[in-house]
Design an enzyme around this catalytic site. Structure first.
Site, PDB file in Angstrom:
ATOM      1  N   TYR A 279      -9.262   0.561  -4.830  1.00 22.87           N
ATOM      2  CA  TYR A 279      -8.742  -0.816  -4.510  1.00 22.87           C
ATOM      3  C   TYR A 279      -8.239  -1.518  -5.460  1.00 22.87           C
ATOM      4  O   TYR A 279      -7.768  -2.742  -5.524  1.00 22.87           O
ATOM      5  CB  TYR A 279      -9.758  -1.506  -3.475  1.00 22.87           C
ATOM      6  CG  TYR A 279      -9.367  -0.998  -2.157  1.00 22.87           C
ATOM      7  CD1 TYR A 279      -9.803   0.150  -1.461  1.00 22.87           C
ATOM      8  CD2 TYR A 279      -8.850  -1.981  -1.319  1.00 22.87           C
ATOM      9  CE1 TYR A 279      -9.572   0.504  -0.284  1.00 22.87           C
ATOM     10  CE2 TYR A 279      -8.393  -1.465   0.069  1.00 22.87           C
ATOM     11  CZ  TYR A 279      -8.495  -0.308   0.671  1.00 22.87           C
ATOM     12  OH  TYR A 279      -8.362   0.314   1.768  1.00 22.87           O
TER      13      TYR A 279
ATOM     14  N   CYS B 100      -5.851  -0.831  -6.547  1.00 17.18           N
ATOM     15  CA  CYS B 100      -4.403  -0.901  -6.172  1.00 17.18           C
ATOM     16  C   CYS B 100      -4.031  -2.296  -5.990  1.00 17.18           C
ATOM     17  O   CYS B 100      -2.892  -2.833  -6.158  1.00 17.18           O
ATOM     18  CB  CYS B 100      -4.220  -0.289  -4.863  1.00 17.18           C
ATOM     19  SG  CYS B 100      -4.919  -0.669  -3.467  1.00 17.18           S
TER      20      CYS B 100
ATOM     21  N   CYS C 176      -4.200   7.170  -1.401  1.00 10.76           N
ATOM     22  CA  CYS C 176      -5.380   7.427  -2.102  1.00 10.76           C
ATOM     23  C   CYS C 176      -6.347   7.941  -1.215  1.00 10.76           C
ATOM     24  O   CYS C 176      -7.320   8.399  -1.830  1.00 10.76           O
ATOM     25  CB  CYS C 176      -5.785   6.089  -2.843  1.00 10.76           C
ATOM     26  SG  CYS C 176      -4.289   4.993  -3.326  1.00 10.76           S
TER      27      CYS C 176
ATOM     28  N   CYS D 278       0.714  -1.196  -0.036  1.00 13.05           N
ATOM     29  CA  CYS D 278       0.028   0.043  -0.178  1.00 13.05           C
ATOM     30  C   CYS D 278       1.046   1.330   0.122  1.00 13.05           C
ATOM     31  O   CYS D 278       1.685   1.451   0.670  1.00 13.05           O
ATOM     32  CB  CYS D 278      -0.887   0.118   1.274  1.00 13.05           C
ATOM     33  SG  CYS D 278      -1.682   1.755   1.529  1.00 13.05           S
TER      34      CYS D 278
ATOM     35  N   HIS E 288     -13.258   5.796  -3.430  1.00 16.18           N
ATOM     36  CA  HIS E 288     -12.307   5.006  -2.375  1.00 16.18           C
ATOM     37  C   HIS E 288     -12.278   3.480  -2.796  1.00 16.18           C
ATOM     38  O   HIS E 288     -11.408   2.799  -2.946  1.00 16.18           O
ATOM     39  CB  HIS E 288     -12.288   5.385  -0.897  1.00 16.18           C
ATOM     40  CG  HIS E 288     -10.987   5.023  -0.439  1.00 16.18           C
ATOM     41  ND1 HIS E 288      -9.744   5.202  -0.843  1.00 16.18           N
ATOM     42  CD2 HIS E 288     -10.537   4.126   0.663  1.00 16.18           C
ATOM     43  CE1 HIS E 288      -8.724   4.742  -0.239  1.00 16.18           C
ATOM     44  NE2 HIS E 288      -9.561   4.237   0.698  1.00 16.18           N
TER      45      HIS E 288
ATOM     46  N   THR F 274      -4.035   5.227   7.434  1.00 15.64           N
ATOM     47  CA  THR F 274      -3.141   4.759   6.321  1.00 15.64           C
ATOM     48  C   THR F 274      -2.297   6.063   5.844  1.00 15.64           C
ATOM     49  O   THR F 274      -2.609   7.289   5.710  1.00 15.64           O
ATOM     50  CB  THR F 274      -3.834   4.369   4.977  1.00 15.64           C
ATOM     51  OG1 THR F 274      -4.817   3.218   5.407  1.00 15.64           O
ATOM     52  CG2 THR F 274      -2.745   4.076   3.975  1.00 15.64           C
TER      53      THR F 274
ATOM     54  N   GLU G 133      -6.208  -5.467   4.803  1.00 10.76           N
ATOM     55  CA  GLU G 133      -6.634  -4.093   4.512  1.00 10.76           C
ATOM     56  C   GLU G 133      -7.697  -4.370   3.468  1.00 10.76           C
ATOM     57  O   GLU G 133      -8.729  -3.266   3.250  1.00 10.76           O
ATOM     58  CB  GLU G 133      -5.483  -3.335   3.931  1.00 10.76           C
ATOM     59  CG  GLU G 133      -6.016  -1.759   3.839  1.00 10.76           C
ATOM     60  CD  GLU G 133      -4.819  -0.915   3.400  1.00 10.76           C
ATOM     61  OE1 GLU G 133      -3.993  -1.437   2.791  1.00 10.76           O
ATOM     62  OE2 GLU G 133      -4.691   0.222   3.568  1.00 10.76           O
TER      63      GLU G 133
ATOM     64  N   GLU H 228      -0.103   2.194   9.272  1.00 10.81           N
ATOM     65  CA  GLU H 228      -1.432   2.467   9.765  1.00 10.81           C
ATOM     66  C   GLU H 228      -0.972   3.001  11.153  1.00 10.81           C
ATOM     67  O   GLU H 228      -0.213   2.433  11.851  1.00 10.81           O
ATOM     68  CB  GLU H 228      -2.645   1.354   9.817  1.00 10.81           C
ATOM     69  CG  GLU H 228      -3.409   1.384   8.642  1.00 10.81           C
ATOM     70  CD  GLU H 228      -2.920   0.843   7.304  1.00 10.81           C
ATOM     71  OE1 GLU H 228      -1.952  -0.204   7.399  1.00 10.81           O
ATOM     72  OE2 GLU H 228      -3.353   1.116   6.134  1.00 10.81           O
TER      73      GLU H 228
HETATM   74 FE1  SF4 Z   1      -3.222   1.835  -0.054  1.00  8.70          FE
HETATM   75 FE2  SF4 Z   1      -4.784   0.999  -1.855  1.00  8.70          FE
HETATM   76 FE3  SF4 Z   1      -6.031   2.314   0.058  1.00  8.70          FE
HETATM   77 FE4  SF4 Z   1      -4.369   3.251  -1.914  1.00  8.70          FE
HETATM   78  S1  SF4 Z   1      -6.211   2.498  -2.416  1.00  8.70           S
HETATM   79  S2  SF4 Z   1      -4.426   3.973   0.311  1.00  8.70           S
HETATM   80  S3  SF4 Z   1      -2.748   1.818  -2.113  1.00  8.70           S
HETATM   81  S4  SF4 Z   1      -4.985   0.318   0.157  1.00  8.70           S
HETATM   82 FE    FE Z   2      -6.932   1.879   2.966  1.00  4.92          FE
END
Ligand code: SF4
Ligand code: FE
Length: 509
Positions: free
Chosen positions: A302, A304, A110, A106, A298, A197, A452, A263
Site C-alpha cells: 500500500y 502505492c 500487486c 490503483c 500486501h 481488483t 480501498e 473491482e
Molecule cells: Fe492497487 Fe495499491 Fe493494491 Fe497495488 S497495492 S493492487 S496499486 S491498491
Molecule cells: Fe487492493
C-alpha cells in the site's frame, strides 16, 4: 482455454498487453448488460490503461520494473518476480510508488504478485510436512506465466455470509469458494470472490482461501490457478462514484480521464481446475499461514498510495498557485503536513521491506509488524491528505459547472471570465485541477485512494489484531521492570540472540 491467440506471444509493451485482452470469452456484466468487448468500454478502459502502464514502465525503467526471470532467463515484469532478498522487496515498493505517481490510481497488479510470493514459500512448507508436490507444480505454473509475461490476479476475499460462522457452518455452503466435485483430472469449484481488483484485466487468476480454516473446512482449503475466461466464471463490474462521466464525452469532468481502478465480483459456477494448477487441496492447516504471509506482503504494498498521494499533493499545490496564493504561510504549512503524512506511509512500507527475511523456501518475506503499521496508516492518512487537498481547493471542488457549460457558446464565456483565478492561468486549466482533486477525493479514484485504503488488504481492525499479536508485551514489560528496578538487570537481557519475532529483526545486524 484462453481464446485470444496473441496470448501465446510474450507481452512486452502496454499496447501488446491491451491487445492481449481483446477477443476473450469473458462474461462481464455492467449496468445489467453483458459487455461485448471490455477493452473498448469507456468505463472499463481507464483501468486497463493503468495496468498497461506497468508494462510501459518496465521498458522505460527496466531496473525498476522488470527482472531477469530465473525460470526463463528472459526479462519479465517485476510483478512476476519471487523476491530472493530484501532489495527485491524494496524495489517492489519503489516501483509501486512510481506507478502511483504515473497513474494517480490503483494499477491493480500487486495482489497477484503478493499472492504468488506467499504461495512460493507456503507450497514449499506444505510439501515438507505432507510430502506433496505443490511447490514444483507452482514453479512450473510460474514458468508458464513468465514465458508470456502475463498478469496474474489473486482472488482471496470470499463473500463470507454470516461472519460469525465458519465456512462449513454457513446456511449456504457457497459463501466461501469450495470444491463441489472431483475427477481424476482435477476439481470443480463454486463460490464467489468479492472486490476483485483488476480481475478482468488479468490473464490468470489464483484462487485462495480467505481465512483460517478448521478440519471441517477441508473442501474450502483450495488454491488453484484458472485462466480468467475459464468456463463457468461470471464477472459483475463494481460501479464507482461518478463512473458514468466517462460515457459523457469530454475529458475535463472525469478529472483523470485516462486512468482508473477496477473491482468486480467474480462468481464461480463449477469452474474446473486441472490437477497441474492445484497448489493446495485440503491442507486446511496451511490456510492461516497463507493469509498471514499474503498480508505481510500486501499490507506494505500500500505504499502505492504514497505515489497517488504525490499526485494529490501536486494538485493541491497547483490549485494554490492557480489561485495566486502559493506563498501564503498556512497553505505552505498544509502542503508540508500532507507531505509528512504521505512520507510516513512510504517510510513504514519500505521499512517492512528492508526488514524482510528469508523463508525456508529461500523467498524473502516482509516484516509483518511494519507491514501492518504501514497499512494501518493507510486507513487514516490519505483521508487527512484528502481533507487538506479539499481545504486548499475551496468549495469549487464540489460546485463547479460542467465541461458542457464551459464549452457552451453563450454561458462558456461567462464561466471563463468568472471562474478565472490568476490572470495568466486559463480557466480551463484551473477547472481541470479542481476536477482532479474531486476525482481523487470524491470521484472515481477516491475508490482507490480512500475506500480501498480503508478496506483493501483487510480493514483497520484486521491490522490492529496482527499488531496486537506481535507487539511482544512481555519483553517490553521486562525492559520496564529492569529500568524501574523492579527486577534486577541480567546480562542476557541485552543479548540480541535472545530476542524473537519483530525484535529479532530490529536488532539483526
Ligand atoms: Fe492497487 Fe495499491 Fe493494491 Fe497495488 S497495492 S493492487 S496499486 S491498491
Ligand atoms: Fe487492493
Amino acid at each position: 482455454m484462453i481464446s485470444n491467440p496473441t496470448h501465446t506471444n510474450k507481452i512486452q509493451t502496454g499496447e501488446d498487453y491491451i491487445n492481449s485482452l481483446r477477443g476473450r470469452n469473458l462474461k462481464v456484466y455492467l449496468f445489467g448488460e453483458m459487455i461485448e468487448e471490455p477493452v473498448d468500454h469507456p468505463i472499463i478502459r481507464p483501468s486497463i490503461n493503468a495496468l498497461a502502464k506497468t508494462y510501459d514502465l518496465a521498458i522505460a525503467a527496466p531496473e525498476l520494473a522488470s527482472v531477469i526471470s530465473p525460470f526463463t532467463g528472459e526479462r519479465v515484469s517485476r510483478f512476476l518476480h519471487v523476491c530472493t532478498d530484501a532489495k527485491d522487496l524494496v524495489l517492489q515498493n519503489k516501483m509501486q510508488r512510481k506507478l502511483g505517481q504515473l497513474t494517480g490510481t490503483c494499477f491493480q497488479r500487486c495482489v497477484g504478485m503478493d499472492a504468488f510470493n506467499s504461495l512460493y514459500s507456503v507450497t514449499f512448507e506444505m510439501d515438507e510436512k505432507y510430502n506433496t508436490s505443490y511447490h514444483q507444480r507452482f514453479k512450473d505454473f510460474l514458468t508458464k506465466m513468465h514465458r508470456s509475461n502475463f498478469v496474474i490476479g489473486g482472488a482471496m476475499t470470499d463473500v463470507k455470509g454470516d461472519r460469525s460462522l465458519a465456512p462449513h457452518q454457513q446456511a449456504d455452503q457457497d459463501m466461501f469458494l469450495r470444491i463441489t466435485k472431483r475427477t481424476d483430472e482435477g476439481v470443480y469449484v463454486t463460490g464467489a470472490k468479492a472486490h476483485q481488483t483488476g480481475c478482468i484485466n488479468s490473464h490468470w487468476m489464483v484462487v485462495m482461501p480467505t481465512m483460517r480454516l478448521g478440519e471441517n473446512d477441508k473442501d474450502f482449503a483450495i488454491v488453484g490457478a484458472v485462466p480468467v475466461d475459464a468456463e463457468g466464471i461470471t464477472y459483475i463490474y463494481g460501479r464507482q462514484s461518478c463512473d458514468t462521466r466517462a460515457m459523457e464525452g469530454g475529458t475535463i469532468d472525469q478529472g483523470n480521464a485516462k486512468y482508473g481502478g477496477q473491482e468486480a465480483m467474480v462468481i464461480f459456477e463449477d469452474v474446473f481446475i486441472p490437477t497441474e494448477n492445484i497448489f493446495m487441496d485440503g491442507e486446511y492447516d496451511f490456510a492461516a499461514m497463507l493469509v498471514e504471509r499474503f498480508t505481510a506482503y500486501h499490507r506494505r504494498s500500500y505504499v502505492c498510495k504514497s505515489g497517488v498521494g504525490d499526485v494529490l499533493i501536486g494538485a493541491a499545490a497547483s490549485i494554490a498557485e492557480m489561485n495566486g496564493v502559493p506563498k501564503v504561510s498556512h497553505i505552505k504549512d498544509k502542503l508540508v503536513e500532507m507531505t509528512h503524512l504521505n512520507e510516513t506511509v512510504y517510510a513504514t512500507g519500505i521499512a517492512a521491506s528492508h526488514q524482510g527475511y528469508a523463508t525456508e523456501s529461500g523467498a524473502f518475506i516482509c516484516d509483518s509488524m511494519l507491514s501492518n503499521v504501514c497499512k494501518h496508516h493507510v486507513t487514516k492518512m490519505p483521508y487527512e491528505i484528502g481533507r487538506l487537498a479539499q481545504d486548499l481547493a475551496g468549495g469549487l471542488v464540489a460546485t463547479l459547472p460542467s465541461e458542457k457549460d464551459l464549452n457552451h457558446p453563450k454561458i462558456g464565456k461567462l464561466l471563463k471570465k468568472y471562474l478565472k483565478g490568476k490572470a495568466d492561468v486559463p480557466t480551463e486549466d484551473r477547472m481541470r485541477m479542481l476536477r482532479l482533486i474531486e476525482n481523487m477525493t470524491l470521484g472515481r479514484n477516491a475508490v482507490g485512494y480512500l475506500t480501498e485504503s480503508m478496506h483493501g488488504a483487510g480493514s483497520p481492525q484486521a491490522q490492529r489484531i496482527q499488531i496486537g499479536r506481535a507487539m511482544q508485551l512481555e519483553y517490553k514489560k521486562r525492559l520496564a521492570k529492569i529500568i524501574a528496578g523492579v527486577v534486577e538487570e541480567e546480562k542476557k537481557d541485552l543479548v540480541v540472540e535472545e530476542l524473537s519475532g519483530y525484535f529479532e529483526r530490529v536488532f539483526k545486524i
